[in-house]
Design a protein around this motif. Structure first.
Motif, short mmCIF file in Angstrom:
data_model
loop_
_atom_site.label_atom_id
_atom_site.label_comp_id
_atom_site.label_asym_id
_atom_site.label_seq_id
_atom_site.Cartn_x
_atom_site.Cartn_y
_atom_site.Cartn_z
N VAL A 233 53.10 38.18 -3.63
CA VAL A 233 53.64 38.91 -2.48
C VAL A 233 52.58 39.84 -1.89
N LEU A 234 51.87 40.54 -2.76
CA LEU A 234 50.87 41.50 -2.29
C LEU A 234 49.66 40.82 -1.66
N ARG A 235 49.47 39.51 -1.92
CA ARG A 235 48.36 38.80 -1.28
C ARG A 235 48.65 38.52 0.20
N ARG A 236 49.88 38.68 0.62
CA ARG A 236 50.23 38.42 2.01
C ARG A 236 49.86 39.62 2.88
N PRO A 237 48.99 39.43 3.88
CA PRO A 237 48.56 40.57 4.72
C PRO A 237 49.71 41.26 5.42
N THR A 238 50.70 40.49 5.86
CA THR A 238 51.83 41.10 6.56
C THR A 238 52.59 42.05 5.65
N VAL A 239 52.79 41.67 4.40
CA VAL A 239 53.49 42.53 3.45
C VAL A 239 52.69 43.81 3.19
N ARG A 240 51.37 43.66 3.06
CA ARG A 240 50.54 44.86 2.83
C ARG A 240 50.62 45.81 4.01
N ARG A 241 50.58 45.26 5.22
CA ARG A 241 50.66 46.13 6.40
C ARG A 241 52.02 46.81 6.50
N LEU A 242 53.08 46.05 6.26
CA LEU A 242 54.42 46.63 6.32
C LEU A 242 54.60 47.72 5.28
N THR A 243 54.11 47.47 4.07
CA THR A 243 54.23 48.47 3.01
C THR A 243 53.45 49.73 3.35
N GLY A 244 52.24 49.54 3.86
CA GLY A 244 51.43 50.70 4.25
C GLY A 244 52.09 51.52 5.35
N CYS A 245 52.64 50.85 6.35
CA CYS A 245 53.29 51.57 7.45
C CYS A 245 54.56 52.26 6.98
N ALA A 246 55.35 51.58 6.14
CA ALA A 246 56.58 52.19 5.63
C ALA A 246 56.27 53.43 4.81
N ALA A 247 55.20 53.37 4.01
CA ALA A 247 54.81 54.53 3.22
C ALA A 247 54.27 55.65 4.09
N LEU A 248 53.44 55.31 5.05
CA LEU A 248 52.85 56.33 5.93
C LEU A 248 53.93 57.07 6.71
N LEU A 249 54.88 56.31 7.27
CA LEU A 249 55.96 56.93 8.03
C LEU A 249 56.91 57.70 7.11
N GLY A 250 57.10 57.20 5.89
CA GLY A 250 57.97 57.90 4.94
C GLY A 250 57.42 59.25 4.53
N LEU A 413 48.47 49.13 13.13
CA LEU A 413 48.54 48.24 11.98
C LEU A 413 49.52 47.10 12.17
N LEU A 414 50.58 47.33 12.94
CA LEU A 414 51.61 46.32 13.10
C LEU A 414 51.37 45.38 14.28
N ARG A 415 50.25 45.53 14.95
CA ARG A 415 49.92 44.58 16.02
C ARG A 415 49.64 43.22 15.41
N PRO A 416 50.20 42.14 15.99
CA PRO A 416 49.92 40.80 15.46
C PRO A 416 48.43 40.48 15.56
N SER A 417 47.87 39.93 14.50
CA SER A 417 46.46 39.54 14.52
C SER A 417 46.28 38.30 15.38
N PRO A 418 45.24 38.25 16.22
CA PRO A 418 45.05 37.08 17.09
C PRO A 418 44.80 35.79 16.33
N ASP A 419 44.27 35.90 15.11
CA ASP A 419 43.97 34.69 14.34
C ASP A 419 45.02 34.39 13.29
N ALA A 420 46.12 35.20 13.30
CA ALA A 420 47.16 35.00 12.29
C ALA A 420 48.07 33.85 12.69
#
Length: 426
Positions: A233-250, A413-420
């Motif tokens: 799960v943690l290898r997924r970039p989207t999950v890492r970004r979501l977790t980072g944003c959720a923690a930062l906003l929290g 951080l939550l902007r979609p990556s152009p190459d994703a």
């Protein structure tokens, strides 16, 4: 409201994950979502009865300082972070034992409500609250996994919105019940805790009898299950970004209890009326959860998630600004507070569900929720220290400044990556 036939299982959606396949009979939400919503409604009546009176009970009744209350509030909001990963991971094992793990969590929380009758010191109250939040931590990820697995990917925002609306109906009723009990009973707080425990037990019974168990989809032979799901799960970039944003906003999201205490002091409300403050938040949440979920499905879940934090930032600004201490201020602040939850709570779960496969859905949801809960734990303690040192308005001004920075960073951080690769949400 149309219900899905409980004997059928969800079918694959189109590749965009937005609409069911042609020829499918349209349903608003599956029956499993409504059953889980009923459990959450009943449980939230119980929980919000306690939450509505707990700040005043601890500060005015037991005479705790803002720092002591900050520590307990941190425990109440953050201990669940320590067990959410356990709940998510265990529920993914054995083909998906989400219902069993959720039942353990709901049951543990139900047992803790009557124990508040016996706890009158900071350590004992902290231990009871920690056990109660442990139950919440165990049940949250499995419950959200069951919701996401019961519906089409393109309608997850709506499904979570319906569930959160039912959950919030309980949050609306809980303070009302607490208010009536406080006015009618001689030992008001003890009566609130007793009734809360009985209602929580009813919620567990409804879960066991009416919520269908989920059987996870079989894993193809050519794609064996990952023996390290957390690492996967943690290898997924989207999950890492979501977790980072959720923690930062929290880290800059002040707990509900502190916000209500700030508003109560600003308006000089009596202790009798204090339990009604959460009703404003709950009413706005209830009215907006379903339409915001549908908007998220159509216009983008990440965008709505960030807009919700802007609503919270506006509420902070109104409490800090030198405006008149009128009743209108309370209505506006509470409406913005409820809008924040309607735009973020279920929406974040829907975004996370899109980012992880069904076989590790509980683990993925737990990862993001753990980051958010741990950050809010830190925020509660830090805000308690700031309040004791600088006062409530200065502490809230610092939180508002931090939230402004957090929203700006999260937007990047939550902007979609152009190459994703394409994702089912925008």
């Amino acid at each position: 409201m149309y219900l899905a036939d409980s004997r059928t299982t969800p079918q694959p959606s189109d590749t965009a994950g937005r609409h069911p396949l042609p020829g499918r009979r349209a349903v608003l939400v599956p029956g499993a979502v409504l059953a889980l919503g009923s459990v959450s409604l009943i449980t939230d009546v119980s929980s919000e009865m306690v939450t509505a009176v707990l700040p005043l009970y601890l500060v005015a009744g037991l005479g705790l300082s803002p720092l002591d209350f900050g520590l307990l509030d941190g425990v109440y909001n953050g201990v669940s972070a320590l067990v959410r990963l356990i709940g998510g991971r265990v529920s993914d094992r054995g083909g998906g034992s989400h219902k069993a793990v959720a039942a353990v969590g709901y049951g543990l929380s139900a047992l803790c409500k009557p124990l508040l009758l016996l706890a009158h010191s900071v350590p004992l109250i902290g231990a009871v609250l920690a056990a109660d939040r442990t139950g919440k931590g165990l049940r949250t990820a499995p419950r959200d996994a069951m919701i996401s697995l019961a519906c089409e990917p393109g309608s997850r925002g709506r499904a979570f919105g319906v569930h959160r609306a039912m959950d919030t109906a309980g949050a609306l009723l809980g303070p009302l019940v607490a208010f009536v009990i406080l006015r009618a009973a001689a030992d008001g707080y003890d009566a609130v805790f007793t009734v809360s425990g009985c209602i929580a037990a009813l919620g567990v019974l409804v879960l066991l009898l009416f919520v269908p168990g989920h059987r996870a989809a079989p894993v193809p032979a050519e794609a064996p299950a990952d023996r390290a799901p957390l690492r996967a799960v943690l290898r997924r970039p989207t999950v890492r970004r979501l977790t980072g944003c959720a923690a930062l906003l929290g880290l800059t999201t002040v707990s509900d209890s502190f916000l209500y205490l700030t508003l109560q002091r600003r308006l000089d409300l009596s202790e009798t009326w204090f339990p009604l403050l959460p009703l404003g938040t709950a009413a706005a949440f209830l009215l907006l959860a379903v339409p915001f979920g549908a908007i998220a499905d159509r216009l983008g879940r990440r965008r709505l998630f960030l807009c919700g934090h802007l609503a919270l930032l506006t509420a902070y600004g109104l409490l800090v600004a030198p405006l008149g201490d009128s009743t209108a201020l309370a209505f506006v602040v509470l409406a913005l507070h409820g809008s924040f939850y309607a735009a973020t709570d279920g929406v974040l779960a829907a975004v996370t569900a899109d980012a992880v496969p069904a076989t590790v859905r509980g683990t993925g949801l737990a990862v993001v929720q753990t980051g958010q809960a741990a950050a809010r734990f830190v925020c509660s303690i830090a805000f308690g220290v700031a309040w004791a040192t600088w006062g409530d308005r200065a502490a809230l001004a610092v939180a508002a400044t931090g939230l402004t920075v957090s929203v700006a960073v999260s937007a990047l951080l939550l902007r979609p990556s152009p190459d994703a690769s394409p994702e089912p949400v925008r």
